[in-house]
Design an enzyme around this catalytic site. Structure first.
Site, PDB file in Angstrom:
ATOM      1  N   LYS A  45     -28.404  36.324   7.009  1.00  0.00           N
ATOM      2  CA  LYS A  45     -28.379  34.787   6.570  1.00  0.00           C
ATOM      3  C   LYS A  45     -29.649  34.508   6.605  1.00  0.00           C
ATOM      4  O   LYS A  45     -30.145  33.345   5.869  1.00  0.00           O
ATOM      5  CB  LYS A  45     -27.698  34.129   7.885  1.00  0.00           C
ATOM      6  CG  LYS A  45     -27.295  32.828   7.636  1.00  0.00           C
ATOM      7  CD  LYS A  45     -26.343  32.260   8.478  1.00  0.00           C
ATOM      8  CE  LYS A  45     -26.020  30.798   8.227  1.00  0.00           C
ATOM      9  NZ  LYS A  45     -25.077  30.132   9.197  1.00  0.00           N
ATOM     10  N   ASP A 122     -26.531  32.135  -8.726  1.00  0.00           N
ATOM     11  CA  ASP A 122     -26.560  30.659  -8.384  1.00  0.00           C
ATOM     12  C   ASP A 122     -28.123  30.243  -8.375  1.00  0.00           C
ATOM     13  O   ASP A 122     -28.637  29.361  -7.403  1.00  0.00           O
ATOM     14  CB  ASP A 122     -25.936  30.692  -6.997  1.00  0.00           C
ATOM     15  CG  ASP A 122     -24.393  31.346  -7.082  1.00  0.00           C
ATOM     16  OD1 ASP A 122     -24.030  30.969  -8.222  1.00  0.00           O
ATOM     17  OD2 ASP A 122     -23.948  31.815  -5.998  1.00  0.00           O
ATOM     18  N   TYR A 166     -23.324  36.131 -13.929  1.00  0.00           N
ATOM     19  CA  TYR A 166     -22.632  37.131 -13.290  1.00  0.00           C
ATOM     20  C   TYR A 166     -21.121  37.006 -13.415  1.00  0.00           C
ATOM     21  O   TYR A 166     -20.603  37.910 -13.127  1.00  0.00           O
ATOM     22  CB  TYR A 166     -22.903  37.260 -11.735  1.00  0.00           C
ATOM     23  CG  TYR A 166     -22.633  36.018 -11.071  1.00  0.00           C
ATOM     24  CD1 TYR A 166     -21.321  35.662 -10.668  1.00  0.00           C
ATOM     25  CD2 TYR A 166     -23.592  35.127 -10.752  1.00  0.00           C
ATOM     26  CE1 TYR A 166     -20.908  34.586 -10.034  1.00  0.00           C
ATOM     27  CE2 TYR A 166     -23.270  33.811 -10.087  1.00  0.00           C
ATOM     28  CZ  TYR A 166     -22.010  33.493  -9.565  1.00  0.00           C
ATOM     29  OH  TYR A 166     -21.856  32.452  -8.883  1.00  0.00           O
ATOM     30  N   ASP A 226     -16.307  41.163  -5.811  1.00  0.00           N
ATOM     31  CA  ASP A 226     -14.906  40.804  -5.852  1.00  0.00           C
ATOM     32  C   ASP A 226     -14.817  39.446  -4.716  1.00  0.00           C
ATOM     33  O   ASP A 226     -14.783  39.708  -3.463  1.00  0.00           O
ATOM     34  CB  ASP A 226     -13.777  41.851  -5.730  1.00  0.00           C
ATOM     35  CG  ASP A 226     -12.479  41.213  -6.187  1.00  0.00           C
ATOM     36  OD1 ASP A 226     -12.357  40.058  -6.281  1.00  0.00           O
ATOM     37  OD2 ASP A 226     -11.753  42.095  -6.575  1.00  0.00           O
ATOM     38  N   ASN A 227     -14.494  38.464  -5.137  1.00  0.00           N
ATOM     39  CA  ASN A 227     -14.671  37.197  -4.552  1.00  0.00           C
ATOM     40  C   ASN A 227     -13.098  36.790  -4.153  1.00  0.00           C
ATOM     41  O   ASN A 227     -12.776  35.651  -3.670  1.00  0.00           O
ATOM     42  CB  ASN A 227     -15.491  35.919  -5.155  1.00  0.00           C
ATOM     43  CG  ASN A 227     -16.750  36.076  -5.096  1.00  0.00           C
ATOM     44  OD1 ASN A 227     -17.272  36.369  -4.011  1.00  0.00           O
ATOM     45  ND2 ASN A 227     -17.397  35.951  -6.244  1.00  0.00           N
ATOM     46  N   ASP A 232     -15.480  30.768   1.561  1.00  0.00           N
ATOM     47  CA  ASP A 232     -16.627  29.885   2.094  1.00  0.00           C
ATOM     48  C   ASP A 232     -16.608  28.530   1.328  1.00  0.00           C
ATOM     49  O   ASP A 232     -17.311  27.515   1.805  1.00  0.00           O
ATOM     50  CB  ASP A 232     -17.931  30.547   1.796  1.00  0.00           C
ATOM     51  CG  ASP A 232     -18.143  31.212   0.498  1.00  0.00           C
ATOM     52  OD1 ASP A 232     -17.465  32.161   0.198  1.00  0.00           O
ATOM     53  OD2 ASP A 232     -18.608  30.331  -0.570  1.00  0.00           O
TER      54      ASP A 232
END
Length: 801
Positions: A45, A122, A166, A226-227, A232
């Site tokens: 993080k 992003d 992406y 793979d999301n 989130d």
């Protein structure tokens, strides 16, 4: 000929949401090893984007933790991939920035890491002046730096690159014609794998056909990030459903597939278990596996194994539990450990006042505080924001019948039992981003139909065919039954032995429970309460024509990203209610100390009057220091606080009850002006007759309360009534173990008022009643008038609907 590379299949962790503990990661590694998953991609993080990337090295403590993590993964036979995201503020042409990046990765390499990833997702496509002069394009800058880092690390066997474009929806103008992807495909060294998410950021399906185009442009087989189960982007959703929508045949066209899971660790058992089933199905050498992957079959297998996890006495974060204890778990699916074997659970016989053993919003919850401490802190926290609290201690003595279960609401078992039926319901309610489970689908379909056809049972509608009424009430019965199942599910999660599951899943189950309480109360209220088209105050159907006959998700279509419509089942049920657009009424933090007590909210019945009068009288006694001020007339407090509404507009009164009976109520007045006239014409004469000022038997305070009754019917300014035609009387909310249900109770009333055309509601509060003022302010009420609103001192708070 190039040696065939191992297919990378595993988990992504550490980028968003709450970071997992080391104990949780050890459990994850044990799962992955036992299920055959082989890759773990870690993005710490503190290295997310630009925050602390340019610290040259990790501190000694951080280095030790990372070394432990790497060794633990490798001891389980897992490929540990370390990822960095330098794209936010790197100057690609700067030798200094490049040296810092190399130094950070070299430190990780020295700790034993042999696989790496560089991520440029992003970020802004624009380049600084220096980079624009040094590179021909943004893609050229990224590829140049990535190639150099790859060579610097000795060209490791696993090195991943995430492009800024992406997925298909981010490519300009398209996948096949994107200059960015063409540069990546042509210039990126061939042994560097490129990460891809599919046609969308969160792709509904992945097929060989849809990947052929990107494979051609990149000149290599992509690695899928793979999301499907990532949550989130929506604080009200979990994804507990099986790995689905990905053909097993993809394996021969991919470098690998890494699943980005739920932020909450305990929510990922089924997703990872079913991912492993998918992966094993694609290995032709495994003769013992089914030849075709079936999501439903994978879900059943995962549920069977998860039941043993769910009924183990695990602490949040699994601080005191080793993953290998799973091998000694009981084999019976729904067997619940005895309380004597579960030191982390609460040892008590009553299921009414159970509390968990840790606060849910603590980042480091204590492992096993005592019951006394938990109850004391919980009650102190409740008293800060709960209107009309009782002093700490027991509730007012129960009236006759209060000691029995409320109708339709059974006591929780109190042994931490979560049945497989309940877990299937939980999974169905929190299924996948693009689809709900069967029970959730039926709930939304029935609510939509009931909303569109509420005129069939309206209060003053024309005669409706009995079959239509039976159909409406049949669907209504199904909705009410499912809402009760959701309440029971909430109860079982809270009282369960597995505190780790409670810690991660409770906020979601609690949110859905509250939404279901409002929906259940509203459906009960609709049955004969809503006004028809002949009403001058409009109707629910006319007020909410914008809601149509579809849910928000249906209107968006299957091509939308899941975050376009947030909330999942809770959000869609909310939008089917008249005040669905008022998100502040539905989104608030869960209680610090939740309870397994069952609650129900329903419309008022005349038989409730005696119990409500007793309850409000007890509250009045507490404000008087326990002295009986109305012994000669025990009903006078109830007549003043509740009587007018219960007599003249009972259709806008809602009851809150737990297993023992009614424990609160909220009263509403749809049209204040009309109500005041009716009070003067019928209610006040009845009260003067009931409490005549004659003889010496009348208690002195009785006449004071009669005078206050007169003042209650005083005039409000026209400007107030114009914008806020309805009134709220929040006079009977006693202490509640779960204070959130008081908000839910008020929301149920606002739903009914809005349904029959109200555009605003107000409430008068004494300026010294800070608890009530704070409560209403948190519910979106704003101060409108003070003092001059009435003949006596008072603060008027209003809220538009």
């Amino acid at each position: 000929m190039e040696e065939k590379k191992q297919f990378l299949c595993g988990v992504v962790e550490g980028f968003y949401g709450r970071p997992w503990t080391m104990d949780q990661r050890k459990v994850l590694f044990q799962w992955m090893q036992s299920w055959g998953l082989n890759t773990y991609l870690y993005g710490p993080k503190d290295d997310l984007k630009h925050r602390l990337l340019w610290r040259e090295v990790y501190s000694h403590e951080e280095e030790g933790q990372l070394r432990t993590l790497i060794k633990e993964a490798q001891s389980r036979g897992l490929k540990f991939v370390y990822a960095l995201s330098p794209g936010q503020d790197i100057v690609f042409s700067s030798s200094c920035d490049l040296t810092l990046l190399k130094r950070k990765l070299r430190q990780v390499s020295d700790l034993g890491c042999q696989a790496f990833a560089i991520l440029f997702d992003d970020i802004d496509h624009s380049m600084c002046q220096a980079d624009s002069e040094a590179f021909s394009s943004f893609a050229h800058a990224q590829v140049t730096v990535t190639n150099e880092i790859y060579r610097f690390l000795g060209e490791p066997a696993v090195f991943l690159f995430c492009p800024t474009e992406y997925c298909g929806s981010l490519c300009s103008p398209s996948v096949s014609k994107s200059p960015y992807l063409q540069t990546v495909g042509e210039d990126l060294l061939p042994n560097i794998a490129v990460i891809w998410t599919g046609s969308k950021v969160i792709s509904r399906k992945l097929s060989v056909y849809c990947l052929a185009e990107v494979e051609s442009v990149l000149q290599r087989s992509p690695l899928i990030w793979d999301n499907l189960h990532a949550n989130d982007y929506d604080s009200r959703r979990l994804f507990l459903g099986p790995f689905k929508g990905r053909e097993p045949q993809l394996r021969s066209h991919l470098r690998g597939l890494l699943l980005n899971p739920n932020c909450e660790f305990e929510a990922n058992y089924i997703p990872l278990h079913s991912l492993a089933s998918w992966y094993r199905t694609g290995i032709k050498e495994r003769k013992d596996e089914e030849c075709e992957y079936c999501p439903d079959r994978a879900l059943s297998a995962a549920l069977h194994d998860w039941m043993q996890e769910l009924n183990q006495p695990l602490q949040a974060g699994r601080q005191s539990t080793r993953a290998d204890q799973r091998s000694s778990a009981p084999t019976t699916r729904c067997k619940t450990p005895d309380k004597s074997d579960c030191p982390s659970t609460i040892r008590e016989t009553s299921a009414v006042a159970k509390l968990p053993v840790f606060p849910l919003n603590s980042s480091s919850p204590p492992s096993s505080p005592t019951k006394v401490k938990g109850e004391t802190e919980g009650r102190e926290g409740e008293k800060k924001s709960q209107p009309n609290h009782q002093p700490q201690g027991s509730r007012p003595s129960a009236p006759p019948g209060r000691g029995q279960k409320a109708q339709g609401w059974g006591l929780c078992g109190g042994k931490g039992l979560l049945s497989e039926t309940q877990v299937r319901l939980l999974v169905g309610l929190y299924y996948l981003p693009h689809e709900h489970g069967p029970s959730a689908q039926k709930l939304l379909q029935d609510l939509t139909w009931l909303k569109a056809n509420c005129h069939l049972v309206s209060a003053n509608s024309k005669k409706t065919p009995p079959l239509k009424i039976d159909e409406w009430r049949g669907r209504s019965s199904r909705v009410l039954s499912l809402c009760e199942d959701i309440a029971q599910l909430h109860c079982s999660v809270v009282s369960g032995a597995n505190r780790a599951v409670l810690y991660d899943l409770y906020p979601y189950v609690w949110d859905l429970r509250n939404t279901a309480l409002v929906a259940k109360a509203f459906i009960c209220w609709l049955d004969g309460r809503v006004l028809s088209d002949s009403s001058t105050l409009a109707t629910w159907r006319n007020c909410f024509h914008w809601c149509g006959k579809t849910t928000g998700a249906d209107q968006l279509g299957v091509e939308s990203e899941p975050w376009t419509f947030k909330g999942g089942v809770s959000g869609e049920v909310q939008m089917l209610l008249p005040i669905g657009s008022s998100s502040d009424l539905f989104t608030h933090p869960p209680p610090l100390f939740p309870t397994s007590r069952l609650y129900n909210i329903r419309p008022y019945h005349s038989k409730d009057k005696l119990e409500l009068y007793r309850m409000v009288r007890q509250l009045h006694l507490r404000t008087q220091g326990g002295q009986e001020s109305s012994a000669s007339h025990p009903d006078i407090v109830g007549d003043r606080c509740l009587g007018p509404c219960l007599a003249l507009c009972p259709e806008y009164c809602f009851i809150l009850e737990d297993e023992l009976g009614a424990c609160g109520c909220v009263l509403g007045i749809l049209d204040v002006r009309s109500f005041a006239k009716r009070c003067q014409a019928s209610w006040m004469p009845a009260m003067r007759e009931k409490y005549p000022p004659k003889g010496g038997n009348t208690h002195p305070n009785t006449q004071d309360l009669i005078q206050l009754m007169e003042e209650d019917q005083g005039e409000y300014p026209d400007s107030l009534i114009y914008h806020f035609p309805s009134q709220l009387r929040l006079d009977a909310l006693p202490e509640l173990v779960d204070i959130s249900v008081s908000r839910t109770l008020l929301t149920a009333l606002l739903t009914a008022l809005k349904a029959n055309g109200s555009q605003g509601v107000f409430c008068e509060v004494q300026p010294t009643d800070r608890q009530r003022l704070e409560f209403l302010t948190k519910m979106g009420f704003l101060e409108i008038l003070r003092g001059e609103a009435r003949s006596r001192e008072g603060v008027v708070l209003g809220r538009l609907l």
